[in-house]
Design a protein around this motif. Sequence first.
Motif, PDB file in Angstrom:
ATOM      1  N   MET A   1      -4.152 -43.992 -10.363  1.00 50.72           N
ATOM      2  CA  MET A   1      -5.264 -43.160 -10.824  1.00 50.72           C
ATOM      3  C   MET A   1      -6.532 -43.563 -10.082  1.00 50.72           C
ATOM      4  N   LEU A  13     -11.373 -38.020 -12.772  1.00 49.01           N
ATOM      5  CA  LEU A  13     -10.187 -38.871 -12.804  1.00 49.01           C
ATOM      6  C   LEU A  13      -9.044 -38.089 -12.171  1.00 49.01           C
ATOM      7  N   SER A  14      -8.432 -38.649 -11.147  1.00 49.26           N
ATOM      8  CA  SER A  14      -7.368 -37.928 -10.455  1.00 49.26           C
ATOM      9  C   SER A  14      -6.108 -38.776 -10.362  1.00 49.26           C
ATOM     10  N   ILE A  16      -3.539 -39.144 -12.581  1.00 51.39           N
ATOM     11  CA  ILE A  16      -3.123 -39.895 -13.757  1.00 51.39           C
ATOM     12  C   ILE A  16      -1.638 -39.634 -13.997  1.00 51.39           C
ATOM     13  N   GLN A 102       1.562 -35.101 -13.603  1.00 47.53           N
ATOM     14  CA  GLN A 102       0.334 -35.745 -13.162  1.00 47.53           C
ATOM     15  C   GLN A 102      -0.848 -34.928 -13.653  1.00 47.53           C
ATOM     16  N   ASP A 104      -5.186 -34.331 -13.474  1.00 46.99           N
ATOM     17  CA  ASP A 104      -6.529 -34.534 -12.932  1.00 46.99           C
ATOM     18  C   ASP A 104      -7.523 -33.976 -13.935  1.00 46.99           C
TER      19      ASP A 104
END
Length: 250
Positions: A1, A13-14, A16, A102, A104
């Motif tokens: 992350m 936040l990217s 994750i 995932q 973001d």
Amino acid sequence: MKAAILREGTLHLSGIIAGDVAGGFTIEAAEKQAEAVFDRLEAALASAGCQLTDLCKITMQITDRAFRQAIYGVMGRRLAGVHPVSTGLIVKALRDPAAVFQLDVYAVPGGPHERLRKYRSTSAPYGLHKQEFVADFCMVVVAGRRIFLRGQTGLTLDRDFPNLHDAGAQARLAISNVEKLLAEGGATLANGVAATVYVTDRAQIAPVMEALQPALSRHGIPHSLFIVKGLAAPEILMEIDVHAVLPDVG
């Protein structure tokens, strides 16, 4: 992350992912991964002094449409009442080969923010069909000077889907939606600072960009384009995300 602080304290936040949660390409594993992803999201927000009500934009990346119902079901429960704007992508793979999901996000402290055109997933079709999962979304989030839009597709703002099999026509409708939603948030395309375009086949690039390029070029909006495995519904052939920032009048 990865985490980045943008202008005016906006948190991005990217990437994750679930981390050490056991992998496996089943619906049950996807649900466990989703729970772990939202655990990590809450922890990251807390460490940055943010809350779930500060969330503005989420982008969901899932490796198989079969997992979508389970993952979005978790998201709907974990983000109940938050009403973020969203983009949902079906992608070929993620950087962790064991990951099926995932996330973001963009968050701006001081939420819950102004959220326009709130809706619940079960009351709004995505393409030709309604979704079975229950989740709270909206179409526009105004957070200070920043404006976040739900990814726009060939769906009208009244949730009709008139342009089946025509990527260019879907794109023309999508950019028209963008302009209408920006206006509702007090902005225009001239306030656009970034756009991301998604198509589901390389053959769609030309007609989609022919429809979008005049507006993007006229306002000098930098943009990227990605070919993805799928979008919210199989009949949706393109999607555009636009991020705008209002001028500083102070």
